[in-house]
Scaffold this motif. Structure first.
Motif, PDB file in Angstrom:
ATOM      1  N   PHE A 217      -2.545   5.498   8.148  1.00  0.00           N
ATOM      2  CA  PHE A 217      -2.679   5.212   6.724  1.00  0.00           C
ATOM      3  C   PHE A 217      -3.374   3.881   6.441  1.00  0.00           C
ATOM      4  N   GLY A 218      -3.197   2.938   7.360  1.00  0.00           N
ATOM      5  CA  GLY A 218      -3.732   1.596   7.106  1.00  0.00           C
ATOM      6  C   GLY A 218      -3.115   1.023   5.847  1.00  0.00           C
ATOM      7  N   SER A 219      -3.952   0.452   4.972  1.00  0.00           N
ATOM      8  CA  SER A 219      -3.415  -0.186   3.766  1.00  0.00           C
ATOM      9  C   SER A 219      -3.210   0.826   2.641  1.00  0.00           C
ATOM     10  N   SER A 220      -3.513   2.115   2.892  1.00  0.00           N
ATOM     11  CA  SER A 220      -3.323   3.099   1.822  1.00  0.00           C
ATOM     12  C   SER A 220      -2.058   3.934   2.019  1.00  0.00           C
ATOM     13  N   LEU A 221      -1.083   3.362   2.720  1.00  0.00           N
ATOM     14  CA  LEU A 221       0.201   4.036   2.903  1.00  0.00           C
ATOM     15  C   LEU A 221       0.834   4.320   1.536  1.00  0.00           C
ATOM     16  N   PRO A 222       1.042   5.615   1.188  1.00  0.00           N
ATOM     17  CA  PRO A 222       1.636   5.905  -0.128  1.00  0.00           C
ATOM     18  C   PRO A 222       3.106   5.472  -0.186  1.00  0.00           C
TER      19      PRO A 222
END
Ligand code: TRP
Length: 347
Positions: free
Chosen positions: A121-126
């Protein structure tokens, strides 16, 4: 009260890993009569935490999973089969529990940690995905579940639920029930490897046998399974540890299967001893495994095909089960709101 709550994400059809890891046990527990209530949940809301862009796929798989449940012998007269999103008390409970869990604690949850790494996910982890252990605590506590039959990968979820229960009860007073996980009995059942010997049977790796697979597909999959790579000639001694064919036999075969399909051996221990000594070819062992799996899966597949002709019946089972679950969870929600001093207009 002895109450079971468990479930599955509807992200695909269920496979034989689900069967030995949990479905078989659920049916045994159901038929044992030892539980007051059994709730089996199709976790569509949780499936959306990492499939929110595939709503059609999740919806379609709700029916597939329900067919798998009914085909293995879960009986709507004895177990409540329901859909997570049909129970609005669950997200409300989850919202209250969010105050009781730190970000650092969620980050330490080993299952979430592994999944976050796998999904990259990197920094886009929901946020929804990150917090799903909290919603899972809501699922479990909403029914005052005492027992959660599940695989090893669910142990961190149940542990986190127990912590939330402790925290809640110590702040707001004794309200929620602390659950215990009920793990599969054997190591083979705990984590059935993929056909390729990979760590886990998983849809995304394409190394599964599905409950809905037809007889030919099962046979082809068994015949293509990995074995001991060092077992080159029939005369060579073979290894059974880490050899997926033998792990499957550990998980599925019984002495009755030997009596029926391979009376040369009384049981699996005798077969393993021969393989380890040398002089036993992989083909023969695979042919036996195929017989074992066919005999277990044939009745399940036939029931599934029958049920699939009448989807209206399956939806009706889920509708009725969801109504029962909603009522139960609403009752717990009232208890929780009362404990939290949020019961303004009830007398
Ligand atoms: N996490 C489970 C899975 O991945 C599904 C699930 C959701 C569940 N809520 C649960 C399992 C509560 C046991 C108890 O399949």
């Amino acid at each position: 009260m002895k109450v079971i709550l468990t479930g599955d994400r509807p992200t695909g059809r269920l496979h034989v890993g689900h069967y030995v890891g949990s479905l078989r046990r659920r049916v045994e527990l159901q038929n044992s009569g030892a539980f007051d209530q059994i709730f089996i949940m199709i976790a569509d809301t949780q499936a959306l935490t990492d499939h929110f862009e595939q709503p059609e796929q999740v919806r379609h798989n709700v029916l597939e999973v329900a067919l798998d449940y009914l085909a293995v012998g879960l009986d709507p007269a004895r177990s409540t089969l329901f859909i997570q999103s049909e129970v609005p008390a669950l997200p409300e409970l989850g919202l209250y529990y969010m105050n009781l869990v730190s970000v650092a604690r969620l980050e330490r949850n080993p299952t979430v940690k592994t999944e976050i790494k796998q999904k990259d996910f990197g920094s886009s982890l929901p946020v929804g995905f990150f917090t799903y252990p909290i919603s899972q605590a809501a699922d479990i506590t909403a029914f005052h579940a005492s027992t959660v039959p599940a695989g090893e990968d669910q142990a961190p979820m149940v542990e986190q639920t127990r912590e939330i229960v402790h925290r809640f009860n110590s702040i707001y007073g004794e309200t929620l029930t602390e659950p215990d996980i009920l793990l599969p009995e054997t190591k083979a059942a705990m984590r059935l490897p993929g056909l390729d010997g990979g760590a886990k049977m998983s849809k995304s790796l394409g190394n599964c046998i599905y409950l809905a697979d037809d007889a030919d597909t099962i046979r082809q999959k068994v015949m293509s399974m990995f074995t001991d790579p060092g077992h080159l000639r029939v005369a060579d001694p073979g290894k059974v540890e880490g050899n997926p064919v033998f792990t499957y036999l550990d998980a599925f075969s019984t002495p009755e299967h030997f009596a029926a399909f391979w009376p040369d051996y009384p049981d699996l221990a005798a077969l393993k001893a021969h393989y380890q000594r040398g002089g036993l070819g992989d083909m023969k062992v695979k042919r036996f495994l195929n017989e074992v799996l066919q005999s277990i899966l044939r009745p399940i597949r036939e029931r599934r095909e029958e049920l699939a002709k009448d989807p209206a019946y399956v939806w009706e089972v889920l509708r009725q089960g969801s109504a029962v679950a909603r009522e139960e969870a609403d009752h717990t929600l009232q208890q929780v709101r009362q404990a939290m001093k949020l019961d303004y207009f009830t007398d």
